[in-house]
Scaffold this active site. Structure first.
Site, PDB file in Angstrom:
ATOM      1  N   ASP A  70       0.832  -1.207   0.000  1.00  0.00           N
ATOM      2  CA  ASP A  70       0.000   0.000   0.000  1.00  0.00           C
ATOM      3  C   ASP A  70       0.869   1.260   0.000  1.00  0.00           C
ATOM      4  O   ASP A  70       1.957   1.270   0.568  1.00  0.00           O
ATOM      5  CB  ASP A  70      -0.901  -0.025   1.249  1.00  0.00           C
ATOM      6  CG  ASP A  70      -2.107   0.878   1.101  1.00  0.00           C
ATOM      7  OD1 ASP A  70      -2.289   1.470   0.014  1.00  0.00           O
ATOM      8  OD2 ASP A  70      -2.873   1.002   2.070  1.00  0.00           O
TER       9      ASP A  70
ATOM     10  N   ASN B 282     -10.183  -3.410  -6.801  1.00  0.00           N
ATOM     11  CA  ASN B 282      -9.343  -2.421  -7.500  1.00  0.00           C
ATOM     12  C   ASN B 282      -9.829  -2.122  -8.920  1.00  0.00           C
ATOM     13  O   ASN B 282      -9.450  -1.119  -9.517  1.00  0.00           O
ATOM     14  CB  ASN B 282      -7.875  -2.867  -7.558  1.00  0.00           C
ATOM     15  CG  ASN B 282      -7.153  -2.738  -6.233  1.00  0.00           C
ATOM     16  OD1 ASN B 282      -6.194  -3.462  -5.964  1.00  0.00           O
ATOM     17  ND2 ASN B 282      -7.596  -1.803  -5.381  1.00  0.00           N
TER      18      ASN B 282
HETATM   19  C1  FPP Z   1      -1.537   0.127  -3.515  1.00  0.00           C
HETATM   20  O1  FPP Z   1      -1.116   1.453  -3.576  1.00  0.00           O
HETATM   21  C2  FPP Z   1      -1.028  -0.648  -4.608  1.00  0.00           C
HETATM   22  C3  FPP Z   1      -1.742  -1.252  -5.610  1.00  0.00           C
HETATM   23  C4  FPP Z   1      -3.201  -1.228  -5.764  1.00  0.00           C
HETATM   24  C5  FPP Z   1      -1.065  -2.011  -6.645  1.00  0.00           C
HETATM   25  C6  FPP Z   1       0.102  -2.811  -6.176  1.00  0.00           C
HETATM   26  C7  FPP Z   1       0.992  -2.968  -7.297  1.00  0.00           C
HETATM   27  C8  FPP Z   1       2.332  -2.917  -7.267  1.00  0.00           C
HETATM   28  C9  FPP Z   1       3.183  -2.807  -6.083  1.00  0.00           C
HETATM   29  C10 FPP Z   1       3.071  -2.947  -8.505  1.00  0.00           C
HETATM   30  C11 FPP Z   1       3.129  -4.201  -9.215  1.00  0.00           C
HETATM   31  C12 FPP Z   1       3.108  -5.417  -8.454  1.00  0.00           C
HETATM   32  C13 FPP Z   1       3.217  -6.623  -9.015  1.00  0.00           C
HETATM   33  C14 FPP Z   1       3.012  -7.844  -8.275  1.00  0.00           C
HETATM   34  C15 FPP Z   1       3.575  -6.758 -10.453  1.00  0.00           C
HETATM   35  P1  FPP Z   1      -2.237   2.543  -3.733  1.00  0.00           P
HETATM   36  O2  FPP Z   1      -2.406   2.838  -5.185  1.00  0.00           O
HETATM   37  O3  FPP Z   1      -3.480   2.092  -3.033  1.00  0.00           O
HETATM   38  O4  FPP Z   1      -1.584   3.753  -2.997  1.00  0.00           O
HETATM   39  P2  FPP Z   1      -2.346   4.906  -2.205  1.00  0.00           P
HETATM   40  O5  FPP Z   1      -3.124   4.252  -1.115  1.00  0.00           O
HETATM   41  O6  FPP Z   1      -1.234   5.756  -1.699  1.00  0.00           O
HETATM   42  O7  FPP Z   1      -3.209   5.604  -3.212  1.00  0.00           O
END
Ligand code: FPP
Length: 238
Positions: A15, A63
């Site tokens: 996250d 998501n």
């Molecule tokens: C949460 O950060 C992250 C995600 C929804 C996506 C996770 C993906 C990755 C780490 C990259 C790729 C991973 C793989 C396995 C290829 P957020 O967008 O919710 O951040 P925020 O809460 O700060 O908005």
């Protein structure tokens, strides 16, 4: 330290990519890109420390509610990222498996997942379980359906269903989770591996996932080692 405990199965809710990017005046997509780089670095380190299974929450079923632009970016990152990291995972002896539902993932995404798991299937240095289009409740529902079908087809009896059999029939047959980490300071489990995490110790560091480097994992291990795990019983040593 002599009896320093290494968890067998670690889970990470990745996250804070968006906030990491925002703080730097970058687009959210840049945060995801950096998050993927961090994932590769940290997974190698975690397996070197002796952890056997690392489960990461890459994309939840919920998501898909994000903007089309962000969902498309992430799907393309998965396609490109999985293809380009096959060698790196093989060089590091890491076996990749996936947890989640196939629908409504596009064929290209699913094919990249299949290719990565097929080409790393014989590796023995640690299992990276990538939860993609994943939901913990959905996993429990899907497992229940699988077992009901097995009963209806005469393969098992209702009496055969117990916690062990249920665990073996989840998306992947993995050991219970010992340590669950969620980066970025949010204190929620958000439908991540509900069955496996029943007795996991939880740790919520403030750092955003792209900043979750080796020292951060060492801190998590230190915290884990100070915890008194009783699994509902009492600690005889106290
Ligand atoms: C949460 O950060 C992250 C995600 C929804 C996506 C996770 C993906 C990755 C780490 C990259 C790729 C991973 C793989 C396995 C290829 P957020 O967008 O919710 O951040 P925020 O809460 O700060 O908005």
């Amino acid at each position: 330290m002599e009896d320093y405990k290494i968890p067998k199965h670690v889970g990470i809710i990745l996250d804070g990519n968006g906030r990491w990017a925002k703080e730097r005046g970058l687009k959210r997509s840049e945060g995801h890109k950096e998050g993927f780089e961090t994932l590769k670095t940290i997974s190698k380190y975690i397996f070197k420390k002796g952890v056997k299974v690392l489960s990461v929450f890459a994309f939840s079923t919920e998501n898909f509610k994000r903007s089309n632009e962000e969902v498309d970016y992430l799907m393309n990152l998965f396609i490109k990222g999985f293809k380009s990291s096959i060698k790196e995972f093989n060089d590091n002896n890491i076996k990749v498996v996936f947890s989640g539902r196939k629908e409504p993932l596009k064929d290209k995404v699913y094919e990249a997942m299949e290719e990565l798991s097929y080409k790393t299937k014989d590796n023995t240095g640690g299992i990276l379980n990538i939860c993609l289009n994943y939901g913990g409740r959905a996993e429990i529902v899907d497992t229940t359906k699988k077992l009901v079908n097995a009963v209806l087809n005469g393969l098992i009896n209702v009496e055969d269903i117990n916690e062990e059999l249920f665990e073996e029939n989840l998306y992947n047959n993995l050991p219970p989770m010992d340590l669950l980490i969620r980066t970025s300071g949010e204190v929620r489990i958000s439908n991540f591996m509900l069955y496996q995490a029943a007795y996991a110790e939880m740790y919520f560091p403030k750092s955003y996932f792209p900043d979750f480097k080796e020292e951060e994992f060492d801190k998590a291990l230190d915290v884990y080692n100070k915890r008194d795990r009783r699994f509902g019983g009492i600690n005889e040593k106290k």
